[in-house]
Write a protein that holds these residues in place. Structure first.
Motif, PDB file in Angstrom:
ATOM      1  N   PHE A   1      -3.448  72.212  71.960  1.00  0.00           N
ATOM      2  CA  PHE A   1      -3.248  73.166  73.051  1.00  0.00           C
ATOM      3  C   PHE A   1      -3.437  72.507  74.400  1.00  0.00           C
ATOM      4  CE2 PHE A   1      -4.123  76.041  69.620  1.00  0.00           C
ATOM      5  CZ  PHE A   1      -3.353  77.151  69.902  1.00  0.00           C
TER       6      PHE A   1
ATOM      7  N   ASN B   1      -9.602  73.649  80.946  1.00  0.00           N
ATOM      8  CA  ASN B   1     -10.412  73.975  79.781  1.00  0.00           C
ATOM      9  C   ASN B   1     -11.027  72.772  79.097  1.00  0.00           C
ATOM     10  OD1 ASN B   1     -10.598  76.861  79.306  1.00  0.00           O
ATOM     11  ND2 ASN B   1      -8.377  76.743  79.370  1.00  0.00           N
ATOM     12  N   LEU B   2     -11.536  71.881  79.902  1.00  0.00           N
ATOM     13  CA  LEU B   2     -12.332  70.797  79.328  1.00  0.00           C
ATOM     14  C   LEU B   2     -13.785  71.258  79.352  1.00  0.00           C
ATOM     15  CD1 LEU B   2     -10.715  67.794  81.214  1.00  0.00           C
ATOM     16  CD2 LEU B   2     -10.151  68.674  78.951  1.00  0.00           C
ATOM     17  N   LEU B   3     -14.565  70.739  78.407  1.00  0.00           N
ATOM     18  CA  LEU B   3     -15.985  71.091  78.448  1.00  0.00           C
ATOM     19  C   LEU B   3     -16.636  70.301  79.579  1.00  0.00           C
ATOM     20  CD1 LEU B   3     -17.293  71.406  74.798  1.00  0.00           C
ATOM     21  CD2 LEU B   3     -16.450  73.151  76.351  1.00  0.00           C
ATOM     22  N   PRO B   4     -17.265  71.006  80.507  1.00  0.00           N
ATOM     23  CA  PRO B   4     -17.792  70.344  81.703  1.00  0.00           C
ATOM     24  C   PRO B   4     -18.881  69.319  81.401  1.00  0.00           C
ATOM     25  CG  PRO B   4     -18.551  72.621  81.585  1.00  0.00           C
ATOM     26  CD  PRO B   4     -17.512  72.461  80.535  1.00  0.00           C
ATOM     27  N   VAL B   5     -19.538  69.463  80.265  1.00  0.00           N
ATOM     28  CA  VAL B   5     -20.678  68.576  80.019  1.00  0.00           C
ATOM     29  C   VAL B   5     -20.288  67.313  79.267  1.00  0.00           C
ATOM     30  CG1 VAL B   5     -22.390  70.403  80.108  1.00  0.00           C
ATOM     31  CG2 VAL B   5     -21.281  69.864  77.934  1.00  0.00           C
ATOM     32  N   LEU B   6     -19.016  67.215  78.872  1.00  0.00           N
ATOM     33  CA  LEU B   6     -18.601  66.025  78.120  1.00  0.00           C
ATOM     34  C   LEU B   6     -17.758  65.109  79.003  1.00  0.00           C
ATOM     35  CD1 LEU B   6     -17.597  67.487  74.623  1.00  0.00           C
ATOM     36  CD2 LEU B   6     -19.807  66.612  75.378  1.00  0.00           C
TER      37      LEU B   6
ATOM     38  N   LEU C   1     -12.801  65.625  70.969  1.00  0.00           N
ATOM     39  CA  LEU C   1     -13.431  66.830  70.422  1.00  0.00           C
ATOM     40  C   LEU C   1     -12.788  67.363  69.133  1.00  0.00           C
ATOM     41  CD1 LEU C   1     -15.860  68.552  71.099  1.00  0.00           C
ATOM     42  CD2 LEU C   1     -14.394  69.997  72.494  1.00  0.00           C
ATOM     43  N   PRO C   2     -11.450  67.560  69.083  1.00  0.00           N
ATOM     44  CA  PRO C   2     -10.872  68.148  67.869  1.00  0.00           C
ATOM     45  C   PRO C   2     -11.156  67.334  66.611  1.00  0.00           C
ATOM     46  CG  PRO C   2      -9.295  68.213  69.660  1.00  0.00           C
ATOM     47  CD  PRO C   2     -10.445  67.388  70.133  1.00  0.00           C
TER      48      PRO C   2
ATOM     49  N   ARG D   1      -6.828  72.833  64.219  1.00  0.00           N
ATOM     50  CA  ARG D   1      -7.507  71.573  64.453  1.00  0.00           C
ATOM     51  C   ARG D   1      -6.603  70.392  64.086  1.00  0.00           C
ATOM     52  NH1 ARG D   1     -13.096  72.646  62.260  1.00  0.00           N
ATOM     53  NH2 ARG D   1     -12.382  71.798  60.284  1.00  0.00           N
TER      54      ARG D   1
ATOM     55  N   MET E   1     -13.626  65.217  66.207  1.00  0.00           N
ATOM     56  CA  MET E   1     -15.066  65.263  65.923  1.00  0.00           C
ATOM     57  C   MET E   1     -15.389  66.574  65.210  1.00  0.00           C
ATOM     58  SD  MET E   1     -17.248  63.378  68.863  1.00  0.00           S
ATOM     59  CE  MET E   1     -16.796  64.290  70.297  1.00  0.00           C
ATOM     60  N   LEU E   2     -14.750  67.632  65.664  1.00  0.00           N
ATOM     61  CA  LEU E   2     -14.942  68.925  64.995  1.00  0.00           C
ATOM     62  C   LEU E   2     -14.458  68.849  63.558  1.00  0.00           C
ATOM     63  CD1 LEU E   2     -13.791  71.381  67.797  1.00  0.00           C
ATOM     64  CD2 LEU E   2     -16.060  71.283  66.771  1.00  0.00           C
TER      65      LEU E   2
ATOM     66  N   GLU F   1     -14.937  61.951  75.432  1.00  0.00           N
ATOM     67  CA  GLU F   1     -15.542  62.898  74.483  1.00  0.00           C
ATOM     68  C   GLU F   1     -14.730  64.181  74.401  1.00  0.00           C
ATOM     69  OE1 GLU F   1     -20.222  61.546  74.912  1.00  0.00           O
ATOM     70  OE2 GLU F   1     -19.320  62.953  76.327  1.00  0.00           O
TER      71      GLU F   1
ATOM     72  N   ARG G   1      -6.243  65.264  74.377  1.00  0.00           N
ATOM     73  CA  ARG G   1      -7.018  66.042  73.410  1.00  0.00           C
ATOM     74  C   ARG G   1      -6.082  66.762  72.435  1.00  0.00           C
ATOM     75  NH1 ARG G   1     -10.459  70.815  75.781  1.00  0.00           N
ATOM     76  NH2 ARG G   1      -8.418  71.807  75.786  1.00  0.00           N
TER      77      ARG G   1
END
Ligand SMILES: Nc1ncnc2c1ncn2[C@@H]1O[C@H](COP(=O)(O)OP(=O)(O)O)[C@@H](O)[C@H]1O
Ligand SMILES: [Mg+2]
Lengths: 247, 851
Positions: free
Chosen positions: A89, A95-100, A108-109, A84, A111-112, A104, A156
């Motif tokens: 990567f 490999n993006l989250l489709p819903v964000l 992500l990293p 993190r 926020m995680l 966002e 990202r």
């Protein structure tokens, strides 16, 4: 100091008759701020190497040292935290989250990692702006072109200010122009922002953007070359070398 | 907002249709669970009241020790006792009638010389007893001088609804108007005339007094301790000047009640199982495609806890939402079902179905199940997902390998379970067999992925025919085979739904089928001459053989079968012996054989042999083939059991059938207590009827009934009782089918992107539509096949298990199977309809970008 270093790194898939030695005693390193490309034909173990470097998989033998620390000795949680904070990567399929949204996804990293979403988005916006996506912040992945999606993925990878960026065929899914743009972007990541970049590719033109190229064949390092980024003939040179090594 | 919640709500919001469908699954789970369980008490109450009414009993009957009438104010002392579910006052008085009071004919002695006048509060009494009115209506609270009597009394008096029944009273003769007729009285005791409380009080000159208080309690028939406690509590509230008559366990009514409660509990458990499974299954379907996202999250630094948190948050949001909606809908549906059931049921059984009973316990259970199952259903796969390395999640190949391993293990677990369940079937012990049904079902869930290929191959032959010229059947088949896990999950949803429907259907058909068979065989003769108390033969005055001969002699009368009675005992167990003529009895009457067959009749004629019923075996512990010593007036005689069979009259009485010759020789009895006869073909029905009735006029101890009509009436009554069960079945079936539709739809939506790809490479809209339909049909076909198979087993196992309470034989539910097959495929086609249209309309570019 080397950001990443391997010692006798070996990976064997399966056992007995069906065992496949994907990596065979690999000793490589990448110095701080260096842009290293790993090249070789399909199936030579490039992805396997990258996954081991990122701690996504465990080696059969040998070590991976990140900032001098053996990652085999780390717990899963510690390794997760390392990924993190210290690594980014970039994958072939974005490999993006489709819903964000783009911002966002890029945020992500961190926020995680517990950074407040507002703060995280400010940081992500900075990176996306640097990569020319200032007007695409709120778009979802399916509203972006392949090149744009991959730029979001690079943003990202950088948002947590990691020392190491690992990229597996980042241009494999892109057209020539977008591919060149991403390769140049990764070069910037090392030159301008001082990150260590390890990129896997089978494309000589893309690999030619690196400072150094490691040639892999059947799980072994068979050659290595330093590149001068001044002359524009690198791509042909790398391609020639590849063909020679293949025989 | 917390990251988990944000991600969760994004996933939910970004996939609106799927979120809606998943939440819908939770809604249905909760609806089934909650709705079913809140209407069960009402149904149970109706059924119980019904059973008790048929036997004319209530849980407790309170009267004064002296037998005198008392002040109804006493009832208020019962208010504090929680377990009491219903209370009704009544005023009962026996009126002796003069020998020729009813028929005004001094020459023929009246069969009925006393009647019991029962005054009741029509509203109160219907909360604890049912009155299966066969014509007219039941008493209403505003009635004055209205009466309801039985068909047998009405027949005796040639009365119908609207006629006047005149009875003596303290005020001279009182005219009561008949407003309704109840089925014929088949129990010992005086005929009853039901009227309103005030009319009965008036006629007895005791206004404002009552003679007894009937009480029902909300306790299981089996809960003897609880019942004793309630009786003690009532006694202490009322003091020693009142006595409490209690319905004692071990009676027939109790046995029947226990059985019906077992059936209803089975519905409750099924509801629980179905609800949980629907929710879990839907979640599994949705989670399967999230593997990839989880891998990515893990790669960019999400910890296991984050992944878990994400799924818990998602499950919680949907669980809470679905549960709230489910509770509301479940309640409305419960009210609706009860309202809908009231009509058909009350046509036969005059019982009030109250609004659903909502206990805090069932609300809590529904909430825990709705939210809990959803969260657990989300966690289980998430835990597994969080365990695998990010790499495995990112690589489709290794995920597939993982699945193969899983499938291998699942196959063996499933095969073992199915094997175990088959062994359990042959063990022959009821509890084992019933449990075996569930084991079989669970085994099939495990086996499902492994049998996808063979079943798909089988069905694709069919599909190949249907879609021969389009090549889309092949694509659909390919899709199935590529993702057996998804197919198996979807198919299991249909499987469980249909299995339960077929199984419950089988139980109900077997039960009604058996009862109908026995009724038809046993009472299906053209004429029945029944004594006032069926089953308690010793109390009846019969007729000498002369009567049967006389009837036989009538032109047009065919075989006449008589039944004789003798009391006996074996090893201290009292036995009711019935003597039949083995040559004639089977022509006119019959029994349902459980062990052995009709050839046993011949054996009866040959020597000392007997056909016994289930109650006999249970009471004596004997088995088929055993020889028992029966007490006769002159010592003991050995009789061998040659068959086990049930008949209608003696189902619950320890009964053995022997030949009339043996009965005469060993027991010295030759009195006919029951006569059944058939008419010859082409007989002049009306003339024969007149002649038969003329002869029977001299034997008032018999009630002459036209058998077939009687059976039809009884069947109608029976169907009414079962209609409640069919309503419950509908309750289980409808939501499960919608859930199945739901799962199918979700599974097709998931493939949006592939469909886009197909369009891109040149599939026409029509081809895509057909392909999606073919796939939905295939999915439904697999689920239906497995569902019918397991439903058959499950149903069989339940029937066998229930046979212990209630003699019934398994009837193969052909209608159920056809209905199941049709439903499965129709729903399959329906499930394909929406996504197929969507898929066909789909913008190719948008589809390709859909993730
Ligand atoms: N999970 C796995 N199981 C078995 N063999 C694997 C697995 N992953 C990769 N391999 C094998 O290891 C070798 C190297 O694969 P990979 O690292 O993906 O190659 P590249 O990325 O260079 O194309 C190949 O021969 C591949 O078949
Ligand atoms: Mg690779």
């Amino acid at each position: 100091m080397n950001t990443v270093k391997t010692e006798g790194l070996t990976k064997i898939y399966g056992s007995g008759n069906t065992a496949v030695t994907a990596l065979d005693s690999i000793n490589i390193h990448a110095a701080e701020g260096e842009f290293v490309a790993v090249m070789g034909p399909s199936g030579c173990g490039k992805s396997t190497l990258l996954h081991l470097l990122g701690g996504l998989d465990h080696p059969t033998r040998g070590k991976v040292l990140i900032n001098g620390q053996d990652i085999a000795e780390m717990t899963d949680d510690a390794l997760t935290e390392l990924r993190r904070r210290e690594m980014g990567f970039v994958f072939q399929f974005f490999n993006l989250l489709p819903v964000l949204s783009a911002v966002e996804n890029a945020a992500l990293p961190i926020m995680l990692d517990g950074v407040k979403p507002d703060e995280a988005k400010v940081k992500a916006t900075e990176w996306l702006t640097r990569f020319g996506l200032a007007d695409r912040l709120a778009n979802r992945p399916d509203q972006l072109s392949g090149g744009q999606q991959q730029r979001v993925a690079v943003a990202r990878a950088l948002v947590s200010e990691p020392k190491l960026v690992l990229a597996d065929e980042p241009t494999g899914n892109l057209d020539t122009r977008s591919g060149d743009e991403i390769a140049a972007l990764l070069r910037d990541v090392s030159q301008k922002y001082g990150r260590t970049v390890v990129m896997v590719s089978h494309d000589p033109r893309i690999a030619a953007y690196a400072d150094r190229i490691i040639f892999l064949k059947d799980g072994k390092v068979i050659d290595e070359t330093l590149l001068e980024q001044k002359n524009g003939k690198n791509a042909e040179m790398v391609a020639e070398r590849m063909t020679k090594l293949a025989n | 907002m917390n990251l988990n919640l944000m991600l969760a709500s994004r996933y939910l919001g970004g996939r609106k249709l799927r979120t809606f469908l998943t939440t819908l699954a939770i809604v249905f789970g909760v609806v089934i669970l909650f709705g079913m369980n809140i209407i069960l008490p009402s149904m149970m109450q109706a059924m119980e009241a019904n059973m008790k009414a048929a036997a004319g009993v209530v849980d407790f009957s309170i009267s004064s020790v002296s037998g005198d009438a008392f002040d109804p104010a006493v009832m208020s002392r019962l208010e504090g006792i929680e377990e009491i579910s219903a209370v009704a006052p009544s005023f009962t008085r026996i009126f002796n009638l003069g020998a020729d009071f009813l028929d005004n004919d001094p020459d023929s002695p009246d069969r009925i010389t006393a009647i019991q006048l029962v005054g009741m509060d029509p509203d109160a009494v219907q909360t604890l007893r049912a009155f299966p009115i066969s014509s007219g209506r039941f008493l209403q609270s505003g009635d004055t001088n209205a009466a309801v009597i039985s068909q047998s009394l009405a027949d005796a008096q040639l009365l119908t609804v609207g006629d006047t029944l005149t009875l003596p009273s303290v005020n001279g003769l009182t005219d009561l108007t008949l407003v309704g007729i109840l089925p014929p009285r088949t129990l010992p005791g005086n005929e009853e005339v039901y009227t309103t409380l005030s009319a009965a009080q008036e006629m007895s000159g005791q206004p404002g007094r009552i003679t007894s208080i009937d009480v029902n309690v909300a306790l299981d028939a089996a809960d003897q301790e609880g019942r004793d406690a309630v009786a003690a509590e009532i006694q202490s509230q009322l003091g020693s000047s009142y006595t409490i008559g209690a319905l004692s366990s071990g009676t027939d009514v109790f046995a029947v009640l226990q059985m019906s409660q077992a059936i209803l509990s089975m519905f409750g458990v099924m509801a629980l199982f179905m609800g949980g499974f629907i929710i879990h299954n839907t979640f599994r379907t949705v989670l399967m495609e999230r593997q990839h996202d989880i891998g990515m999250l893990r790669a960019v630094g999400a910890s296991r806890r984050t992944i878990l948190g994400l799924f818990i948050a998602e499950g919680l949001i949907q669980g809470v939402l679905g549960t709230i909606v489910g509770l509301a809908l479940g309640y409305l549906l419960g009210v609706g079902i009860l309202k809908a059931a009231e009509g058909p049921i009350s046509a036969f059984v005059n019982i009030r179905l109250d609004n659903p009973v909502v206990s805090p316990g069932i609300v809590l259970l529904s909430i825990v199940m709705g939210i809990g199952v959803t969260v657990v259903a989300g966690i289980l796969p998430a835990v597994r997902a969080s365990r695998i390395t990010p790499l495995e999640a990112l690589r489709p190949t290794s995920a597939q390998a993982d699945f193969e391993r899983e499938r291998g293990r699942g196959f063996w677990v499933g095969a073992l379970l199915v094997l175990a369940s088959i062994i359990m079937l042959f063990v022959g012990q009821e509890a084992m067999i019933a449990a075996g049904g569930f084991v079989f079902l669970i085994g099939l869930v495990f086996l499902a992925p492994a049998i996808v290929r063979p079943v798909t191959d089988m069905f694709s032959v069919l599909l190949g025919r249907l879609y021969a010229r389009e090549g889309t059947g092949e694509v659909a088949r390919g899709n199935m085979l590529r993702q057996p896990a998804r197919v198996a999950t979807t198919a299991s949803a249909s499987m469980i739904g249909l299995a339960v429907i077929v199984a419950v259907g089988a139980v109900l058909t077997s039960m009604t089928g058996t009862m109908t068979d026995v009724l038809r065989q046993n009472l299906g003769s053209d004429y029945l001459m029944v004594p006032p108390s069926i089953g308690l033969w010793a109390n009846n005055v019969g007729a000498s053989a002369g009567l049967a001969e006389e009837l036989s002699a009538i032109d047009g009368v065919g075989p006449v079968a008589t039944t004789r009675f003798a009391g006996s005992a074996s090893d201290g167990v009292a036995i009711s012996l019935l003597g039949i003529d083995p040559a004639i009895y089977p022509q006119v009457s019959g029994m349902a054989f459980q062990e052995g067959d009709e050839s046993a009749y011949e054996v009866l004629a040959a020597g000392r042999a007997m056909i016994v019923n289930g109650a006999f075996l249970m009471a004596t512990g004997a088995e088929l083939g055993d020889t028992l010593e029966l007490a006769t007036p002159d010592g003991v005689q050995s009789y061998r059991i040659v068959a086990v069979a049930a008949d209608m009259f003696n189902a619950k009485v320890t009964t053995a059938f022997i030949s009339q010759a043996n009965m005469a020789a060993d027991f010295g009895r030759a009195e006919d207590v029951l006569i059944q006869l058939n008419l010859e073909e082409g007989a002049e029905a009306e003339t024969v009827d007149t002649e038969i009735r003329a002869i029977m006029h001299d034997y008032p101890q018999f009630n002459t009934i036209a058998g077939r009509a009687y059976v039809e009436q009884m069947l109608g009554y029976l169907n009414a009782v079962f209609s409640a069960l069919y309503f419950l079945l509908a309750f289980l079936a409808v939501p499960s089918l919608i859930a199945m539709l739901n799962t199918l739809t979700i599974s097709v939506i998931e493939r949006t992107r592939e469909i886009g790809m197909l369009r891109a490479v040149g599939a026409t809209r029509r081809q895509v539509r057909r392909m999606v339909t073919a796939e939905a049909l295939l999915l439904a076909g697999i689920g239906t096949g497995m569902g019918l198979l397991s439903g058959l087993y499950l149903g069989y196992s339940w029937v066998v298990a229930m046979d212990a309470f209630f003699p019934m034989s398994y009837s193969f539910p052909i209608a159920g199977l056809i209905a199941g097959l049709a439903t499965g495929l129709i729903f399959g086609a329906l499930a394909g309809l929406i996504p197929a249209r969507q898929a066909a309309k789909m913008d190719v570019v948008a589809a390709l970008r859909y993730e």
